[in-house]
Design a protein around this motif. Structure first.
Motif, PDB file in Angstrom:
ATOM      1  N   PRO A 179       0.830  -1.209   0.000  1.00 36.88           N
ATOM      2  CA  PRO A 179       0.000   0.000   0.000  1.00 36.88           C
ATOM      3  C   PRO A 179       0.862   1.254   0.000  1.00 36.88           C
ATOM      4  O   PRO A 179       1.946   1.273   0.614  1.00 36.88           O
ATOM      5  N   ILE A 180       0.404   2.282  -0.686  1.00 40.11           N
ATOM      6  CA  ILE A 180       1.165   3.529  -0.746  1.00 40.11           C
ATOM      7  C   ILE A 180       0.806   4.462   0.399  1.00 40.11           C
ATOM      8  O   ILE A 180       1.469   5.475   0.605  1.00 40.11           O
ATOM      9  N   TYR A 181      -0.268   4.128   1.142  1.00 35.49           N
ATOM     10  CA  TYR A 181      -0.652   4.900   2.323  1.00 35.49           C
ATOM     11  C   TYR A 181      -0.725   3.955   3.518  1.00 35.49           C
ATOM     12  O   TYR A 181      -1.097   2.788   3.377  1.00 35.49           O
ATOM     13  N   ARG A 182      -0.383   4.447   4.691  1.00 43.24           N
ATOM     14  CA  ARG A 182      -0.406   3.638   5.901  1.00 43.24           C
ATOM     15  C   ARG A 182      -1.524   4.018   6.860  1.00 43.24           C
ATOM     16  O   ARG A 182      -1.848   3.255   7.768  1.00 43.24           O
ATOM     17  N   ARG A 183      -2.095   5.208   6.664  1.00 45.14           N
ATOM     18  CA  ARG A 183      -3.252   5.620   7.465  1.00 45.14           C
ATOM     19  C   ARG A 183      -4.135   6.492   6.585  1.00 45.14           C
ATOM     20  O   ARG A 183      -3.665   7.475   6.020  1.00 45.14           O
ATOM     21  N   VAL A 184      -5.397   6.134   6.471  1.00 41.44           N
ATOM     22  CA  VAL A 184      -6.303   6.882   5.598  1.00 41.44           C
ATOM     23  C   VAL A 184      -7.644   7.106   6.293  1.00 41.44           C
ATOM     24  O   VAL A 184      -8.016   6.380   7.227  1.00 41.44           O
ATOM     25  N   VAL A 185      -8.340   8.124   5.815  1.00 43.71           N
ATOM     26  CA  VAL A 185      -9.750   8.302   6.150  1.00 43.71           C
ATOM     27  C   VAL A 185     -10.545   8.017   4.878  1.00 43.71           C
ATOM     28  O   VAL A 185     -10.255   8.589   3.817  1.00 43.71           O
ATOM     29  N   ILE A 186     -11.502   7.132   4.977  1.00 42.27           N
ATOM     30  CA  ILE A 186     -12.361   6.788   3.842  1.00 42.27           C
ATOM     31  C   ILE A 186     -13.720   7.448   4.051  1.00 42.27           C
ATOM     32  O   ILE A 186     -14.348   7.262   5.097  1.00 42.27           O
ATOM     33  N   LYS A 187     -14.139   8.244   3.083  1.00 43.92           N
ATOM     34  CA  LYS A 187     -15.445   8.906   3.152  1.00 43.92           C
ATOM     35  C   LYS A 187     -16.442   8.100   2.330  1.00 43.92           C
ATOM     36  O   LYS A 187     -16.289   7.926   1.124  1.00 43.92           O
ATOM     37  N   ALA A 224      -3.642  11.395   8.962  1.00 42.94           N
ATOM     38  CA  ALA A 224      -3.831  10.482   7.836  1.00 42.94           C
ATOM     39  C   ALA A 224      -3.047  10.993   6.629  1.00 42.94           C
ATOM     40  O   ALA A 224      -2.809  12.197   6.478  1.00 42.94           O
ATOM     41  N   GLN A 225      -2.674  10.080   5.753  1.00 39.91           N
ATOM     42  CA  GLN A 225      -1.887  10.451   4.581  1.00 39.91           C
ATOM     43  C   GLN A 225      -2.752  10.779   3.379  1.00 39.91           C
ATOM     44  O   GLN A 225      -2.257  11.353   2.403  1.00 39.91           O
ATOM     45  N   ALA A 226      -4.041  10.418   3.431  1.00 43.89           N
ATOM     46  CA  ALA A 226      -4.932  10.699   2.310  1.00 43.89           C
ATOM     47  C   ALA A 226      -6.381  10.528   2.759  1.00 43.89           C
ATOM     48  O   ALA A 226      -6.672   9.834   3.740  1.00 43.89           O
ATOM     49  N   VAL A 227      -7.263  11.164   2.000  1.00 42.85           N
ATOM     50  CA  VAL A 227      -8.705  10.958   2.142  1.00 42.85           C
ATOM     51  C   VAL A 227      -9.171  10.222   0.898  1.00 42.85           C
ATOM     52  O   VAL A 227      -8.921  10.667  -0.231  1.00 42.85           O
ATOM     53  N   LEU A 228      -9.815   9.088   1.088  1.00 38.38           N
ATOM     54  CA  LEU A 228     -10.368   8.323  -0.028  1.00 38.38           C
ATOM     55  C   LEU A 228     -11.857   8.597  -0.102  1.00 38.38           C
ATOM     56  O   LEU A 228     -12.607   8.218   0.797  1.00 38.38           O
ATOM     57  N   LYS A 229     -12.274   9.284  -1.147  1.00 34.07           N
ATOM     58  CA  LYS A 229     -13.676   9.665  -1.323  1.00 34.07           C
ATOM     59  C   LYS A 229     -14.349   8.627  -2.215  1.00 34.07           C
ATOM     60  O   LYS A 229     -14.160   8.587  -3.428  1.00 34.07           O
ATOM     61  N   ALA A 230     -15.134   7.743  -1.604  1.00 31.25           N
ATOM     62  CA  ALA A 230     -15.800   6.665  -2.325  1.00 31.25           C
ATOM     63  C   ALA A 230     -17.143   7.150  -2.851  1.00 31.25           C
ATOM     64  O   ALA A 230     -17.990   7.616  -2.087  1.00 31.25           O
ATOM     65  N   THR A 231     -17.342   7.066  -4.160  1.00 31.19           N
ATOM     66  CA  THR A 231     -18.561   7.579  -4.791  1.00 31.19           C
ATOM     67  C   THR A 231     -19.154   6.520  -5.720  1.00 31.19           C
ATOM     68  O   THR A 231     -18.720   5.374  -5.743  1.00 31.19           O
ATOM     69  N   ASN A 232     -20.113   6.953  -6.528  1.00 35.77           N
ATOM     70  CA  ASN A 232     -20.708   6.069  -7.527  1.00 35.77           C
ATOM     71  C   ASN A 232     -20.060   6.226  -8.897  1.00 35.77           C
ATOM     72  O   ASN A 232     -20.465   5.555  -9.853  1.00 35.77           O
ATOM     73  N   VAL A 233     -19.086   7.128  -9.013  1.00 33.79           N
ATOM     74  CA  VAL A 233     -18.369   7.315 -10.276  1.00 33.79           C
ATOM     75  C   VAL A 233     -16.872   7.160 -10.020  1.00 33.79           C
ATOM     76  O   VAL A 233     -16.395   7.359  -8.906  1.00 33.79           O
ATOM     77  N   ASP A 234     -16.133   6.825 -11.083  1.00 34.86           N
ATOM     78  CA  ASP A 234     -14.731   6.458 -10.918  1.00 34.86           C
ATOM     79  C   ASP A 234     -13.784   7.646 -11.047  1.00 34.86           C
ATOM     80  O   ASP A 234     -12.734   7.562 -11.688  1.00 34.86           O
ATOM     81  N   PHE A 243     -12.408  20.846  -0.073  1.00 31.34           N
ATOM     82  CA  PHE A 243     -11.253  21.038  -0.947  1.00 31.34           C
ATOM     83  C   PHE A 243     -10.312  22.100  -0.377  1.00 31.34           C
ATOM     84  O   PHE A 243      -9.088  21.948  -0.401  1.00 31.34           O
ATOM     85  N   ALA A 244     -10.876  23.190   0.134  1.00 29.22           N
ATOM     86  CA  ALA A 244     -10.047  24.275   0.673  1.00 29.22           C
ATOM     87  C   ALA A 244      -9.250  23.803   1.890  1.00 29.22           C
ATOM     88  O   ALA A 244      -8.058  24.119   2.032  1.00 29.22           O
ATOM     89  N   LEU A 245      -9.891  23.030   2.761  1.00 30.94           N
ATOM     90  CA  LEU A 245      -9.190  22.522   3.942  1.00 30.94           C
ATOM     91  C   LEU A 245      -8.111  21.520   3.544  1.00 30.94           C
ATOM     92  O   LEU A 245      -7.025  21.491   4.136  1.00 30.94           O
ATOM     93  N   ALA A 246      -8.397  20.699   2.536  1.00 32.07           N
ATOM     94  CA  ALA A 246      -7.392  19.746   2.057  1.00 32.07           C
ATOM     95  C   ALA A 246      -6.186  20.490   1.487  1.00 32.07           C
ATOM     96  O   ALA A 246      -5.037  20.082   1.690  1.00 32.07           O
ATOM     97  N   ARG A 247      -6.444  21.582   0.779  1.00 33.95           N
ATOM     98  CA  ARG A 247      -5.341  22.382   0.251  1.00 33.95           C
ATOM     99  C   ARG A 247      -4.529  22.989   1.401  1.00 33.95           C
ATOM    100  O   ARG A 247      -3.297  22.963   1.387  1.00 33.95           O
ATOM    101  N   GLU A 248      -5.225  23.497   2.406  1.00 35.20           N
ATOM    102  CA  GLU A 248      -4.561  24.127   3.540  1.00 35.20           C
ATOM    103  C   GLU A 248      -3.679  23.136   4.297  1.00 35.20           C
ATOM    104  O   GLU A 248      -2.600  23.498   4.804  1.00 35.20           O
ATOM    105  N   THR A 249      -4.128  21.885   4.381  1.00 36.24           N
ATOM    106  CA  THR A 249      -3.414  20.866   5.153  1.00 36.24           C
ATOM    107  C   THR A 249      -2.581  19.927   4.280  1.00 36.24           C
ATOM    108  O   THR A 249      -2.031  18.940   4.780  1.00 36.24           O
ATOM    109  N   SER A 250      -2.527  20.212   2.972  1.00 42.72           N
ATOM    110  CA  SER A 250      -1.734  19.416   2.016  1.00 42.72           C
ATOM    111  C   SER A 250      -2.142  17.946   2.008  1.00 42.72           C
ATOM    112  O   SER A 250      -1.292  17.049   1.911  1.00 42.72           O
ATOM    113  N   LEU A 251      -3.442  17.702   2.107  1.00 41.15           N
ATOM    114  CA  LEU A 251      -3.954  16.330   2.100  1.00 41.15           C
ATOM    115  C   LEU A 251      -4.443  15.949   0.695  1.00 41.15           C
ATOM    116  O   LEU A 251      -5.305  16.622   0.136  1.00 41.15           O
TER     117      LEU A 251
END
Length: 238
Positions: free
Chosen positions: A4-12, A155-165, A202-210
């Motif tokens: 895995p390229i990430y070791r800790r994630v938040v999945i939405k 966390a090293q990334a946020v994984l946003k799970a949706t109905n589109v790829d 998106f703005a918070l992710a930019r601010e925190t470099s996520l």
């Protein structure tokens, strides 16, 4: 198998997805399938936190449009996210994966209160943590909650799970010529007005470099594929 390229994630996860093919409620086979994907991700050695929406049960904005005040409507929606977390926790535990629901609200008879130290403790124990109750405040979406919690727990990334790829320049369900982006910057996502996540997130992710990885949860094994850098999706970063 690729590491895995990430070791800790938040999945939405979208609450609407919990309804399966129905317009409302909880579809148990769908929840069980999601639980299986999360367990597979945990078995890769990744620490997993999950933020779930509540749109399959209550949408605060819709409730507010019928005369209920926005703060009250949003609170109802946040309580619905706790219900979804409890349902997912039960599905995970049935499959043998330790999990724990943590809420932004104080409700000791139902679940524990979210704190960073509690989250770190359960992640270290190998549990999947389920973060309910949004931020605990009205006017903030669960998308923003996911980015906020990811920043809080490192966390090293946020994984946003949706109905589109991924993120498209138009609705791919309505426009067959819609183009999928492989990669966007946070600023491009904001300026483009893409609706896959709200502007505050998106703005918070930019601010925190996520980085945010937008992908489809419809295919079994998609979470693990994204974690190994092999899945189809859009990376929003930089």
């Amino acid at each position: 198998m690729a590491e895995p390229i990430y070791r800790r994630v938040v999945i939405k996860l979208s609450g609407e997805y919990f309804a399966g093919s129905h317009s409302f409620g909880m579809d148990q086979p769908t929840i069980d399938r999601i639980a299986g994907d999360l367990i597979a991700a945990r078995q890769l050695g990744v620490e997993v936190a999950v933020v779930v929406g509540g749109g399959n049960l209550v949408r605060g904005v819709e409730i507010s449009s019928r005369g209920v005040s926005r703060p009250v409507g949003d609170t109802m929606g946040m309580l619905a996210t706790v219900m979804n977390c409890l349902a997912l926790e039960a599905a995970l535990e049935r499959k043998g994966q330790p999990a724990r629901t943590l809420s932004a609200f104080v409700m000791p008879e139902v679940c524990e209160l979210y704190t960073r130290s509690t989250a770190f403790r359960y992640l270290a124990e190998g549990r999947i943590i389920l973060l309910g109750g949004g931020t605990g405040n009205p006017f903030f979406t669960t998308d923003t909650t996911a980015v906020l919690r990811a920043a809080e727990i490192g966390a090293q990334a946020v994984l946003k799970a949706t109905n589109v790829d991924g993120v498209y320049n138009a609705d791919p369900k309505k426009d067959p010529s819609a183009k999928r982006f492989e990669r966007l910057t946070h600023s491009q996502a904001l300026e483009g007005g893409y609706k896959v996540m709200d502007a505050t997130a998106f703005a918070l992710a930019r601010e925190t470099s996520l980085p945010i990885i937008v992908f489809s949860i419809a295919e079994p094994g998609s979470v693990g594929a994204i974690l190994r850098g092999m899945g189809r999706g859009t990376v929003v970063a930089g």
